[in-house]
Design an enzyme around this catalytic site. Structure first.
Site, short mmCIF file in Angstrom:
data_model
loop_
_atom_site.label_atom_id
_atom_site.label_comp_id
_atom_site.label_asym_id
_atom_site.label_seq_id
_atom_site.Cartn_x
_atom_site.Cartn_y
_atom_site.Cartn_z
N ARG A 1 -52.01 -86.96 3.71
CA ARG A 1 -51.14 -87.18 4.89
C ARG A 1 -51.74 -88.16 5.90
NH1 ARG A 1 -50.16 -81.41 4.57
NH2 ARG A 1 -48.29 -81.13 3.32
N LYS B 1 -48.28 -103.24 8.80
CA LYS B 1 -47.23 -103.12 7.78
C LYS B 1 -47.92 -102.86 6.45
CE LYS B 1 -43.28 -105.82 9.42
NZ LYS B 1 -42.46 -107.03 9.20
N GLU C 1 -48.25 -119.54 7.44
CA GLU C 1 -48.05 -118.51 8.47
C GLU C 1 -48.65 -118.96 9.81
OE1 GLU C 1 -46.08 -116.02 8.00
OE2 GLU C 1 -46.03 -115.71 5.83
N LYS D 1 -50.25 -113.12 16.80
CA LYS D 1 -49.71 -111.98 16.04
C LYS D 1 -49.96 -110.67 16.79
CE LYS D 1 -48.44 -109.68 12.18
NZ LYS D 1 -48.43 -109.58 10.77
N GLU E 1 -40.91 -103.57 14.73
CA GLU E 1 -39.90 -104.60 14.49
C GLU E 1 -38.49 -104.22 14.93
OE1 GLU E 1 -40.64 -106.97 10.88
OE2 GLU E 1 -38.48 -107.15 10.69
N ARG F 1 -40.80 -108.50 17.29
CA ARG F 1 -41.53 -108.73 16.03
C ARG F 1 -40.66 -109.45 14.99
NH1 ARG F 1 -45.94 -104.72 13.13
NH2 ARG F 1 -46.46 -106.14 11.44
N ASN G 1 -40.26 -113.34 11.32
CA ASN G 1 -39.51 -113.59 10.08
C ASN G 1 -38.95 -115.02 10.00
OD1 ASN G 1 -39.91 -111.01 9.02
ND2 ASN G 1 -38.28 -110.19 10.31
N HIS H 1 -38.57 -116.88 6.68
CA HIS H 1 -38.68 -115.88 5.62
C HIS H 1 -37.34 -115.51 4.97
CE1 HIS H 1 -42.75 -115.66 7.05
NE2 HIS H 1 -43.07 -114.72 6.18
N HIS I 1 -38.17 -116.05 1.30
CA HIS I 1 -38.19 -114.98 0.29
C HIS I 1 -37.18 -115.27 -0.81
CE1 HIS I 1 -40.09 -111.60 2.94
NE2 HIS I 1 -41.00 -112.24 2.24
N HIS J 1 -45.84 -117.45 -1.76
CA HIS J 1 -45.24 -117.03 -0.48
C HIS J 1 -45.34 -118.17 0.55
CE1 HIS J 1 -43.89 -114.38 2.66
NE2 HIS J 1 -44.95 -114.68 3.38
N1 GLY Z 1 -45.62 -110.53 8.42
C1 GLY Z 1 -44.64 -110.20 9.36
C2 GLY Z 1 -45.00 -109.04 10.22
O1 GLY Z 1 -46.11 -108.55 10.16
O2 GLY Z 1 -44.18 -108.57 10.95
#
Ligand code: GLY
Length: 361
Positions: free
Chosen positions: A123, A145, A187, A229, A239, A243, A247, A250, A254, A266
């Site tokens: 957990r 993430k 990025e 970031k 997000e 946040r 994207n 992306h 993607h 990527h």
């Molecule tokens: N790579 C996008 C984010 O971390 O939100």
């Protein structure tokens, strides 16, 4: 009718340090000694294992830290539920307990998978990130993430789970291929376009030095990028709002990666996606021609291919509809309005997307 209310209003401090430096493995090991940890599991892949894994394990053992290593086969295709459960079984058989620690040593795949394991193992146990690729340093190791992929798409199953610390050792980039450097650079450029015009100007001047791994410039670019970031994640961890701007590039990016059967990396996908989405912004009169051209020339000057060549345009468009960021099947875009500013949650007409993609052939 009776009612009991279980009150769970939460106040959590998940703050952590991002430490950036040269040759810091020794410092990391010494820092771990002071934490009085249980067992330590280093999770890595077979490529990083050869380069840094054994060396790092030996270092921890030399400090009497009770540690072991798990290595899986490198590559996005192994970022799966199957790999996750295999690793979890090894963790359990090695007796990793709740007071233990997972260290993710590697690129984005290692970090995403290890973070997801850490978030569900018993957990949730502590984990730290030691990213060894430029992409992981400036993006995936920061912000919590975590995920694995499924047949339906990348990062389909995962959690938000923050590491306890991120250690960026610039020297691990010495062994990184040129393609992988470009992967991370996409990025970095994205961070500049979405929020920081000064950083964009810095990149215009120094992009070749970043790719040539000039230490001073690399440290500056990585610090700058991580700071962008970090500020975005501090503002919106999960997000819901700000946040989303990460994207940019992306939605189309993607879709291109998928249409190329992941032959396109990527970073290459995001670079092409940023070009396409900037052109879409111009078509929608959201950005002027001068700013659009500056964005596209920085991407091109960095060495990215900005032509779609053989990739099927309709397939790219269709893939955008399955993007996680869609609303009721309608893909949503982040589009630049000037260098350093974007708008999120925008719908774009099919004909505009197809026209722009057609023009990139
Ligand atoms: N790579 C996008 C984010 O971390 O939100």
């Amino acid at each position: 009718m009776d009612k009991l209310r279980l009150r769970l209003v939460k106040k959590i401090d998940d703050s952590y340090d991002i430490i950036i430096g040269n040759n810091i493995f020794q410092d990391i090991a010494e820092g771990l000694c002071s934490l009085k940890l249980g067992k330590i599991a280093i999770i890595t892949d077979n490529n990083v294992n050869v380069l840094y894994g054994d060396k790092f394990l030996k270092l921890l053992k030399s400090k009497n830290l009770n540690s072991f290593m798990i290595s899986f086969n490198a590559g996005e295709k192994n970022k799966t539920r199957k790999t996750k459960s295999k690793i979890e079984d090894v963790l359990a058989s090695q007796g990793l307990g709740r007071g233990g620690l997972i260290i993710a040593l590697g690129g984005g795949v290692v970090g995403d998978l290890s973070g997801f394991i850490a978030s569900t193992y018993m957990r949730g146990i502590s984990f730290i990130q030691i990213p060894t690729t430029l992409l992981a340093m400036v993006d995936s190791s920061i912000g919590g993430k975590t995920a694995v992929d499924t047949e339906k798409g990348k990062n389909m199953i995962g959690t938000f789970y923050q590491p306890k610390r991120v250690f960026i050792d610039i020297n691990t980039l010495e062994t990184l291929s040129d393609d992988e450097m470009l992967n991370g650079l996409a990025e970095i450029i994205k961070h500049a376009i979405i929020i920081d015009e000064k950083f964009f100007v810095f990149l215009e001047d120094y992009v070749s030095k970043i790719l040539a791994k000039d230490n001073n410039v690399l440290v500056q670019a990585i610090k700058w990028s991580c700071n962008i970031k970090k500020k975005i994640v501090e503002n919106d961890e999960t997000e819901k709002s700000l946040r989303k701007i990460l994207n940019f590039g992306h939605t189309i990016g993607h879709a291109i990666e998928k249409a190329s059967n992941y032959q396109i990396t990527h970073g290459e996908g995001v670079a092409l996606g940023m070009v396409a989405e900037t052109k879409i912004a111009f078509e929608m009169k959201k950005i002027n021609e001068r700013e659009m051209n500056k964005i596209i020339s920085l991407i091109e000057k960095s060495g990215f291919n900005i032509k779609l060549s053989k990739i099927d345009i309709k397939e790219i468009y269709d893939n955008t509809k399955f993007d996680k960021k869609n609303k009721g099947g309608i893909p949503l875009y982040v589009l630049p309005t000037k260098i350093g500013r974007v708008e999120a949650d925008l719908e774009v007409k099919e004909e505009v997307v197809l026209q722009v993609l057609g023009g990139m052939k």
